[in-house]
Design an enzyme around this catalytic site. Structure first.
Site, short mmCIF file in Angstrom:
data_model
loop_
_atom_site.label_atom_id
_atom_site.label_comp_id
_atom_site.label_asym_id
_atom_site.label_seq_id
_atom_site.Cartn_x
_atom_site.Cartn_y
_atom_site.Cartn_z
N GLU A 67 0.90 -1.12 0.19
CA GLU A 67 -0.03 -0.14 0.13
C GLU A 67 0.92 1.25 0.14
O GLU A 67 0.68 2.16 -0.69
CB GLU A 67 -1.01 -0.09 1.07
N PHE A 129 -10.79 -6.97 14.31
CA PHE A 129 -9.90 -7.36 13.45
C PHE A 129 -9.73 -6.46 12.17
O PHE A 129 -10.39 -5.56 11.59
CB PHE A 129 -10.43 -8.79 12.80
N MET A 493 24.82 7.09 0.71
CA MET A 493 24.77 8.48 1.31
C MET A 493 25.17 8.43 2.74
O MET A 493 25.85 8.94 3.49
CB MET A 493 23.27 9.16 1.23
#
Lengths: 594, 187
Positions: A67, A129, A493
Site C-alpha cells: 500500500e 480485526f 549517502m
C-alpha cells in the site's frame, strides 16, 4: 478510458445508491480515471462497486503489491499531471502501510485523496480485526482527514476532500469509510457549495507588499531568485523566466524547483543547498536582495539559519502564511498565490542589466568547472558519468523525459548532472526523503503520461525497498518505465556521512543486492548489467528503444562521494568542494554543464 | 512571555485532538487550554495560554489557522479583555482553623461551596494572580485536592482601532528585529 466515457456517464441528477457506489460516483465527478490500490475486507463493498466502472472503461484500477506504493503511485500521478492522485486501501495494516506514502506527498505539497475502508461503525473502538485508528494515525501527515460514519455525509465529504487536497497549497486528504457506510444506501448529489470557513486556500494579496518587493528588486545590484516547488505548482515558470530575463536576475532553485527555469538557461545557477554547486551557494551568501519564490527555507537549503543570507534583504513570495517566518523572517513577505503575485510583480519590475554581478558569478562558475568530477578521464564507472549520459540519451525527447529519483547519493548526482530543462520533469521525495519512492512514483507518472519517456533512477538500497512493484510493470501490460539502478553495494549517502563524520565506521551500510537483471527476468522484464563507462551510452539507448519496461544495473565505483557538501549545521558557503581532479591530457569527455 | 489566544472551531469529533496534536508536533508550549461552547451553535471556543516569544506565537496562530476545522484565531494578549480562571479547592479544616479560612476566603471574595467535618471546598473566580495567591494562603492549612480551569477570556466591548496581529508582528520585526540587525551590520 477517456474523458468522453466519463462525461457521457456523469449526471447531476440526485440518485439513490450505496455508499460504495457514491465513492466512484464522486471520483467520476472529479474526473479521476486511474486509481492505485489494494483490496481487503473493510473496503470490499467499494471494490465490488468498481467492477461496473472498470467494465465501462471509466476508471482503471492499478493493483499495487504494497500500500505504501499505492500512495507513491498516486503521488507520481499527481506530480506529473497537477491533478489529484487517488489511492485506496483497506483498514488496519493497509491503512498504516499508506502512511509513509502520504507523509511523502504531504511534505512535498502533492495533492492526494486517500480512501480507506474501516471496520463497521458498530465495531469502532473495539480493537476489531484489522482495525486501526487511521484518522488518528494519519492526522499529522495529512492536510485534513475524515472518518465517515453516516452514508448521507459521504458525497459532501468526498467533494470537500478533493477541494481541500487541490486548492491552496496542495496536500493529502484521507477519507476513512466504515464498512457498513459503504453498504448503506443514501441519496447521492454532488452540487454542494463548499462551506469551509476555516479553510483559506488563497489569502488576499497585499498589493503594497508586491510594490515593496518590486522596489527592492529595482534597487538591487546583486539580486538572486531562489525558486522552489511553488513555481511549478502555481504554473508560473514562464513568468519566472520573463521576470528573470527582464531584470537579469540569476536563479537558483531548490531540489523540487529543478527546471523552474530551464537549467541550460544562462541565468540558471542550478540547485543550491547542501549539495548545490559552490557558486550557487556563494550567490546566496553574496546577493543583496534574495527573492524567494514558492519555497520554504528547508534546512537542506539554508544550512545554518544564523548564517543564511544575512547580508541580503529577503523577499518571500509564499502561498502558505505559516511558511512565512517559520524558518527565515523575511524583510518583505508577499503572501498569496504566485499565479497572482508574479504577474502583478512583472510590470512593476524595471528592465535592467547586472553585468558586474553576472560576471562575478561566471568567474565562480568557471572555478567550479576546474574541479568538476566528470572533467577528468573516466576509467571506472562513476555515477555522475552515468547520470550525465542518461541526460544525453534523453535530452532531445519531446517535453523532456520524466525522471523519478529515489533518495540518496544518486538523487543528488541526478540533481547535479542531469540538466532539467523542463519544469516538473524531476519527481523526487525532497521533504521526507523516502527511500523506495522512485519505482512506484515512476509507475504513477507513466500511467498518467502514457506517451512520455519515464526513467526511474534508484540506488541499490532504495530500489530494494519497493522492488516488488516490478510486478505492476508487467501486470499493466508492459508499462514502459525504464529503470536505472546506481548499484554501489552500499547505502551510499549513509556511508558518505560515516566516512566524513563518523570515523569511517561503516555500520550497517554495506548492502547485499540480488542480481537485479535476473530478478527483472523473473518478472519478465528485460535488463542489462553495465560495468564499464564505454557500455553506458549503448545500454541507455537500448533501454530507450525497447518497448515496455527495461532495467539497467549500473555497477558503479563504490566509494564515490557527493560533492560539494555543506556539513549539517554549517553555513551554505562553508562547503566541502570536490577533490582536485587528475587532469588528463587530450581528454575528450562530455561537456560540463557550467 | 505568556500569550492568550482564543480560537473558534467547528464542534466535531476529534477537533481537540487535531489542535492539541498539532501543538505537540510543532513543539509549542501550552500552559493551559480550555474548551467549551461559544455563542454560535456548532462552534466551540478554545482559550490557550502559550509560553514563548513573538515569533513562536506568530507560528502558533498561523499553524492553528491551517487546521481546517479552526475557523478563527485571535491573539488577545495585548488587547483589553476580561480574563478569568476558576479554581475549586478542598482544604483541610479543624475547628481552630475554620474561622480563619472563612476570613481569608471572604477577603478574596471566594465562596465556600461545601463544608464537611474536617474539610471545606472553596471556590474562587478571578485573575490568575488572585487564584494563585489564595491557593498559596490555603496551602498553609493543607490542600487535599484542587482543580483549576485554566484561563478563559473575553474581549471587552467596543475597543478602539484593531490591528491584525500577524502583520503587526511583521512590521515590528522588519523595523527593529531582523532588518535592524542587518542595518547595524552594514553600518
Amino acid at each position: 478510458m477517456t474523458q468522453s466515457d466519463q462525461s457521457s456517464y456523469i449526471t447531476d441528477e440526485p440518485r439513490r445508491m450505496t455508499g460504495a457506489e457514491m465513492v466512484w460516483e464522486a471520483l467520476l465527478h472529479e474526473g479521476v480515471d486511474i486509481i492505485f490500490g489494494h483490496p481487503g475486507g473493510a473496503i470490499l463493498p467499494t471494490y465490488d462497486a468498481l467492477s461496473a466502472h472498470e467494465e465501462g472503461g471509466r476508471i482503471h484500477h492499478v493493483l499495487v503489491r504494497h500500500e505504501q506504493c499505492a500512495a507513491h503511485m498516486a503521488d507520481g500521478y499527481a506530480r506529473s499531471t497537477g491533478k489529484v492522485g487517488v489511492c485506496i486501501a483497506t483498514s488496519g495494516p493497509a491503512a498504516t502501510n499508506l502512511v509513509t506514502g502520504l507523509a511523502t506527498a504531504q511534505m512535498d505539497s502533492v495533492p492526494i485523496v486517500a480512501i480507506t475502508g474501516q471496520v463497521p461503525t458498530t465495531l469502532l473502538g473495539s480493537d476489531a480485526f484489522q482495525e486501526s485508528d487511521v484518522v488518528g494515525v494519519t492526522q499529522p501527515v495529512c492536510k485534513h482527514n475524515y472518518l465517515v460514519t453516516d452514508v448521507n455525509d459521504l458525497p459532501q465529504i468526498m467533494k470537500e476532500a478533493f477541494y481541500i487536497a487541490r486548492e491552496g497549497r496542495p496536500g493529502v486528504v484521507l477519507v476513512d469509510i466504515c464498512k457498513d457506510v459503504q453498504n448503506d444506501s443514501g441519496l447521492f448529489r454532488y452540487d454542494y457549495e463548499i462551506d469551509l470557513p476555516g479553510f483559506e486556500p488563497y489569502p488576499e494579496v497585499d498589493e503594497s507588499a508586491v510594490a515593496a518587493a518590486a522596489q527592492a528588486i529595482n534597487q538591487a545590484e546583486r539580486p538572486l531568485i531562489i525558486a522552489g516547488h511553488g513555481v511549478q505548482l502555481a504554473g508560473v515558470s514562464e513568468q519566472l523566466r520573463e521576470l528573470a530575463e527582464k531584470a537579469e536576475l540569476p536563479v537558483v532553485t531548490t531540489l523540487l524547483g529543478a527546471g523552474d527555469l530551464p537549467e541550460s538557461h544562462p541565468l540558471s545557477l542550478g540547485m543550491a543547498g547542501m549539495h548545490g554547486e559552490a557558486f550557487a551557494n556563494r550567490a546566496i551568501q553574496s546577493c543583496d536582495v534574495l527573492i524567494a519564490m514558492g519555497m520554504r527555507f528547508d534546512d537542506r537549503i539554508t544550512g545554518s539559519l544564523d548564517r543564511f543570507a544575512k547580508q541580503a534583504t529577503i523577499i518571500h513570495f509564499e502561498l502558505d502564511k505559516a511558511e512565512v517566518g517559520k524558518n527565515i523572517v523575511p524583510d518583505i513577505p508577499v503572501i498569496g498565490d504566485l499565479a497572482k503575485t508574479l504577474p502583478d510583480l512583472l510590470p512593476q519590475v524595471n528592465e535592467r542589466k547586472h553585468q558586474i554581478w553576472l560576471q562575478e558569478l561566471k568567474e565562480w562558475r568557471d572555478d567550479t568547472t576546474q574541479t568538476d568530477i566528470i572533467n577528468f578521464e573516466v576509467d571506472e564507472l562513476i555515477p555522475p558519468y552515468v547520470i550525465r549520459q542518461l541526460w544525453h540519451s534523453t535530452k532531445d525527447v519531446k517535453e523532456g523525459a520524466i525522471v523519478v529519483t529515489d533518495v540518496g547519493q544518486h538523487q543528488m548526482w541526478e540533481s547535479q548532472y542531469y540538466i532539467h530543462d523542463h519544469v516538473g520533469q524531476l519527481l523526487t521525495s525532497g521533504g521526507l526523503g523516502t527511500m523506495g519512492y522512485a519505482l512506484p512514483a515512476a509507475i504513477g507518472a507513466q500511467m498518467a503520461n502514457p506517451g512520455r519517456l519515464v526513467w526511474a533512477v534508484a540506488g541499490d538500497g532504495g530500489f530494494q525497498m519497493t522492488l516488488q512493484e516490478l510486478a505492476v510493470l508487467k501486470q499493466e501490460r508492459d508499462l514502459p518505465v525504464k529503470i536505472a539502478i546506481i548499484n554501489n553495494g552500499f547505502l551510499g549517502m549513509v556511508r558518505q556521512w560515516q566516512q566524513l563524520f563518523y570515523g569511517k565506521r561503516y555500520t550497517g551500510t554495506p548492502i547485499l543486492a540480488p542480481d537485479f537483471v535476473k530478478l527483472a527476468d523473473a518478472y519478465g522484464i528485460p535488463g542489462l548489467v553495465v560495468t564499464k563507462p564505454e557500455e553506458v551510452a549503448a545500454a541507455l539507448e537500448q533501454a530507450n528503444n525497447t518497448p515496455g519496461p527495461f532495467l539497467i544495473d549500473f555497477r558503479v565505483k563504490e566509494d564515490v562521494n557527493v560533492y560539494p557538501m555543506v556539513a549539517p549545521g554549517s553555513a551554505v558557503d562553508d562547503l566541502i568542494r570536490r577533490p582536485k581532479p587528475v587532469v588528463v591530457q587530450g581528454y575528450s569527455g562530455i561537456e560540463p554543464s557550467w | 512571555m505568556k500569550y492568550t489566544l482564543v480560537a473558534w472551531m467547528r464542534d466535531k469529533p476529534g477537533v481537540l485532538n487535531r489542535v492539541s496534536g498539532m501543538m505537540r508536533r510543532r513543539n509549542f508550549n501550552i500552559d493551559s487550554l480550555q474548551v467549551g461552547h461559544s455563542e454560535t451553535e456548532g462552534i466551540s471556543r478554545m482559550t490557550f495560554v502559550v509560553d514563548g516569544d513573538d515569533r513562536m506565537v506568530d507560528q502558533v496562530i498561523k499553524q492553528l489557522r491551517k487546521v481546517v476545522d479552526v475557523t478563527r484565531v485571535v491573539d488577545i494578549s495585548d488587547r483589553p479583555a476580561v480574563i478569568r480562571e476558576m479554581a475549586l479547592v478542598r482544604v483541610a479544616t479543624t475547628p481552630q482553623t475554620r474561622p480563619e479560612i472563612v476570613q481569608v476566603v471572604n477577603i478574596y471574595r471566594g465562596d465556600i461551596v461545601d463544608v464537611a467535618m474536617d474539610s471545606m471546598v472553596v471556590q474562587i473566580v478571578g485573575s490568575e494572580d488572585r487564584v494563585d495567591s489564595l491557593i498559596d494562603l490555603l496551602s498553609h492549612f493543607g490542600i487535599q485536592e484542587m482543580v483549576r480551569t485554566g484561563r478563559v477570556a473575553l474581549l471587552r466591548g467596543a475597543t478602539g482601532k484593531r490591528t491584525k496581529r500577524s502583520t503587526a508582528v511583521w512590521k515590528a520585526q522588519a523595523s527593529n528585529g531582523h532588518h535592524a540587525e542587518k542595518e547595524a551590520q552594514k553600518a
